[in-house]
Motif scaffolding. Structure first.
Motif, PDB file in Angstrom:
ATOM      1  N   GLU A 229       0.826  -1.199   0.000  1.00  0.00           N
ATOM      2  CA  GLU A 229       0.000   0.000   0.000  1.00  0.00           C
ATOM      3  C   GLU A 229       0.868   1.260   0.000  1.00  0.00           C
ATOM      4  O   GLU A 229       0.529   2.261  -0.626  1.00  0.00           O
ATOM      5  CB  GLU A 229      -0.938  -0.005   1.203  1.00  0.00           C
ATOM      6  CG  GLU A 229      -2.265   0.642   0.940  1.00  0.00           C
ATOM      7  CD  GLU A 229      -3.345   0.236   1.930  1.00  0.00           C
ATOM      8  OE1 GLU A 229      -4.306   1.008   2.050  1.00  0.00           O
ATOM      9  OE2 GLU A 229      -3.223  -0.824   2.568  1.00  0.00           O
TER      10      GLU A 229
ATOM     11  N   CYS B 167     -13.890   2.394   0.015  1.00  0.00           N
ATOM     12  CA  CYS B 167     -13.830   3.255  -1.183  1.00  0.00           C
ATOM     13  C   CYS B 167     -12.737   4.307  -1.042  1.00  0.00           C
ATOM     14  O   CYS B 167     -12.026   4.612  -2.012  1.00  0.00           O
ATOM     15  CB  CYS B 167     -15.172   3.927  -1.415  1.00  0.00           C
ATOM     16  SG  CYS B 167     -16.448   2.835  -2.059  1.00  0.00           S
TER      17      CYS B 167
ATOM     18  N   ALA C 167      -6.350  -5.136  -2.468  1.00  0.00           N
ATOM     19  CA  ALA C 167      -7.754  -5.439  -2.156  1.00  0.00           C
ATOM     20  C   ALA C 167      -7.862  -6.756  -1.401  1.00  0.00           C
ATOM     21  O   ALA C 167      -8.634  -6.877  -0.436  1.00  0.00           O
ATOM     22  CB  ALA C 167      -8.579  -5.485  -3.441  1.00  0.00           C
TER      23      ALA C 167
ATOM     24  N   ALA D  97      -5.670   4.510  -6.273  1.00  0.00           N
ATOM     25  CA  ALA D  97      -6.201   4.101  -7.583  1.00  0.00           C
ATOM     26  C   ALA D  97      -5.291   4.388  -8.770  1.00  0.00           C
ATOM     27  O   ALA D  97      -5.157   3.554  -9.663  1.00  0.00           O
ATOM     28  CB  ALA D  97      -7.572   4.733  -7.806  1.00  0.00           C
TER      29      ALA D  97
ATOM     30  N   HIS E 292      -9.905   4.152   0.721  1.00  0.00           N
ATOM     31  CA  HIS E 292      -8.574   3.559   0.571  1.00  0.00           C
ATOM     32  C   HIS E 292      -8.308   3.141  -0.874  1.00  0.00           C
ATOM     33  O   HIS E 292      -7.173   3.258  -1.353  1.00  0.00           O
ATOM     34  CB  HIS E 292      -8.405   2.386   1.540  1.00  0.00           C
ATOM     35  CG  HIS E 292      -7.992   2.810   2.916  1.00  0.00           C
ATOM     36  ND1 HIS E 292      -6.689   3.080   3.260  1.00  0.00           N
ATOM     37  CD2 HIS E 292      -8.723   3.046   4.035  1.00  0.00           C
ATOM     38  CE1 HIS E 292      -6.620   3.442   4.520  1.00  0.00           C
ATOM     39  NE2 HIS E 292      -7.849   3.430   5.019  1.00  0.00           N
ATOM     40  N   ARG E 293      -9.335   2.656  -1.569  1.00  0.00           N
ATOM     41  CA  ARG E 293      -9.161   2.315  -2.982  1.00  0.00           C
ATOM     42  C   ARG E 293      -8.852   3.561  -3.810  1.00  0.00           C
ATOM     43  O   ARG E 293      -7.966   3.548  -4.665  1.00  0.00           O
ATOM     44  CB  ARG E 293     -10.424   1.629  -3.530  1.00  0.00           C
ATOM     45  CG  ARG E 293     -10.579   0.180  -3.148  1.00  0.00           C
ATOM     46  CD  ARG E 293     -11.556  -0.532  -4.085  1.00  0.00           C
ATOM     47  NE  ARG E 293     -12.856   0.123  -4.114  1.00  0.00           N
ATOM     48  CZ  ARG E 293     -13.864  -0.194  -3.290  1.00  0.00           C
ATOM     49  NH1 ARG E 293     -13.706  -1.139  -2.380  1.00  0.00           N
ATOM     50  NH2 ARG E 293     -15.028   0.416  -3.399  1.00  0.00           N
ATOM     51  N   THR E 294      -9.595   4.626  -3.559  1.00  0.00           N
ATOM     52  CA  THR E 294      -9.400   5.865  -4.320  1.00  0.00           C
ATOM     53  C   THR E 294      -8.022   6.446  -4.076  1.00  0.00           C
ATOM     54  O   THR E 294      -7.385   6.972  -4.999  1.00  0.00           O
ATOM     55  CB  THR E 294     -10.483   6.895  -3.939  1.00  0.00           C
ATOM     56  OG1 THR E 294     -11.775   6.329  -4.148  1.00  0.00           O
ATOM     57  CG2 THR E 294     -10.356   8.161  -4.771  1.00  0.00           C
TER      58      THR E 294
ATOM     59  N   HIS F 154      -6.668  -6.259   2.151  1.00  0.00           N
ATOM     60  CA  HIS F 154      -7.670  -5.542   2.951  1.00  0.00           C
ATOM     61  C   HIS F 154      -8.752  -6.496   3.440  1.00  0.00           C
ATOM     62  O   HIS F 154      -9.168  -6.420   4.606  1.00  0.00           O
ATOM     63  CB  HIS F 154      -8.298  -4.413   2.126  1.00  0.00           C
ATOM     64  CG  HIS F 154      -7.607  -3.104   2.276  1.00  0.00           C
ATOM     65  ND1 HIS F 154      -8.023  -2.134   3.161  1.00  0.00           N
ATOM     66  CD2 HIS F 154      -6.505  -2.602   1.678  1.00  0.00           C
ATOM     67  CE1 HIS F 154      -7.224  -1.085   3.085  1.00  0.00           C
ATOM     68  NE2 HIS F 154      -6.290  -1.343   2.193  1.00  0.00           N
TER      69      HIS F 154
ATOM     70  N   LEU G  27      -3.128  -3.299  -7.266  1.00  0.00           N
ATOM     71  CA  LEU G  27      -4.434  -2.983  -6.680  1.00  0.00           C
ATOM     72  C   LEU G  27      -5.186  -4.253  -6.282  1.00  0.00           C
ATOM     73  O   LEU G  27      -5.863  -4.284  -5.260  1.00  0.00           O
ATOM     74  CB  LEU G  27      -5.262  -2.158  -7.666  1.00  0.00           C
ATOM     75  CG  LEU G  27      -4.730  -0.751  -7.961  1.00  0.00           C
ATOM     76  CD1 LEU G  27      -5.580  -0.076  -9.033  1.00  0.00           C
ATOM     77  CD2 LEU G  27      -4.686   0.105  -6.698  1.00  0.00           C
TER      78      LEU G  27
END
Length: 222
Positions: free
Chosen positions: A93, A138, A157, A145, A140-142, A160, A153
């Motif tokens: 990350e 959302c 995911a 991204a 943390h994904r953004t 997570h 990615l």
């Protein structure tokens, strides 16, 4: 003209996959528990074919263990595994965040601000916790991204999901939660300032603090 059977099956498989994934992450199955396919069919009112497809996908994702000729089992929860997951989160990350800050454009900046705003406004009341979890994921994904690597990615995911199995089983820690929530805003500020070094250090601290919370899910008596 009706919907093709293959498409119907695929839709049903995706639906049960999402439902089972959430139930596994939320601890609605006991760690180490054998999962009886017949019981799942009845519980979720789903056909055998889409259910098996979903179970195979969950096993590939690491949320179930597939045993030869014995069906499926929920993974155990061990401190050594949590340590490994947390360390990989810090590595991957952190790498993704550095790349995202270098590559992210103005559209990413606006999406990040929007994701942070939605998370800040989300209610953490017991009956709204799933909504908060959605906006948290959302955010943390953004944040990472635009890192430029679809594989990176995907790995993040998966980590997570594995990490959240532990975190969601841990006792509430409101003081730590307040710090973690404040760090979400700080991460946005550092990302927008393109301060890679400080953002990476804060991400490491963010994951470490969350790890300390998740660890209590292992250490606390059942």
């Amino acid at each position: 003209m009706g919907i093709p059977k293959r498409q119907v099956s695929s839709t049903a498989s995706s639906r049960i996959y999402d439902t089972l994934r959430q139930d596994l992450i939320n601890g609605r199955f006991t760690a180490g528990e054998k999962v009886a396919i017949s019981a799942l069919k009845e519980r979720y009112e789903i056909g055998l074919s889409p259910l098996r497809e979903a179970l195979n996908r969950l096993a590939a994702h690491g949320l179930l263990i597939q045993e030869n000729q014995r069906g499926f089992r929920v993974p155990s929860m061990e401190r050594s595994e949590l340590d490994d997951i947390a360390e990989m989160r810090r590595e991957l990350e952190g790498m993704a965040l550095e790349r995202a800050i270098r590559l992210g454009d103005a559209e990413w900046e606006s999406e990040l601000l929007a994701a942070a705003h939605r998370l800040k406004r989300a209610d953490m009341a017991p009956d709204k916790v799933e909504e908060w979890e959605h906006f948290h994921a959302c955010f943390h994904r953004t944040l990472v991204a635009p890192c430029g690597s679809a594989w990176l990615l995907r790995f993040i995911a998966q980590l997570h999901d594995q990490f959240d199995r532990y975190r969601r089983m841990a006792p509430e820690a409101p003081e730590v939660r307040r710090v973690l929530d404040a760090q979400h805003g700080e991460l946005v500020e550092l990302a927008l300032e393109r301060d890679i070094k400080s953002a990476r250090a804060l991400m490491d601290d963010h994951i470490q603090r969350s790890y300390q919370v998740a660890l209590q899910g292992v250490l606390s008596p059942a």
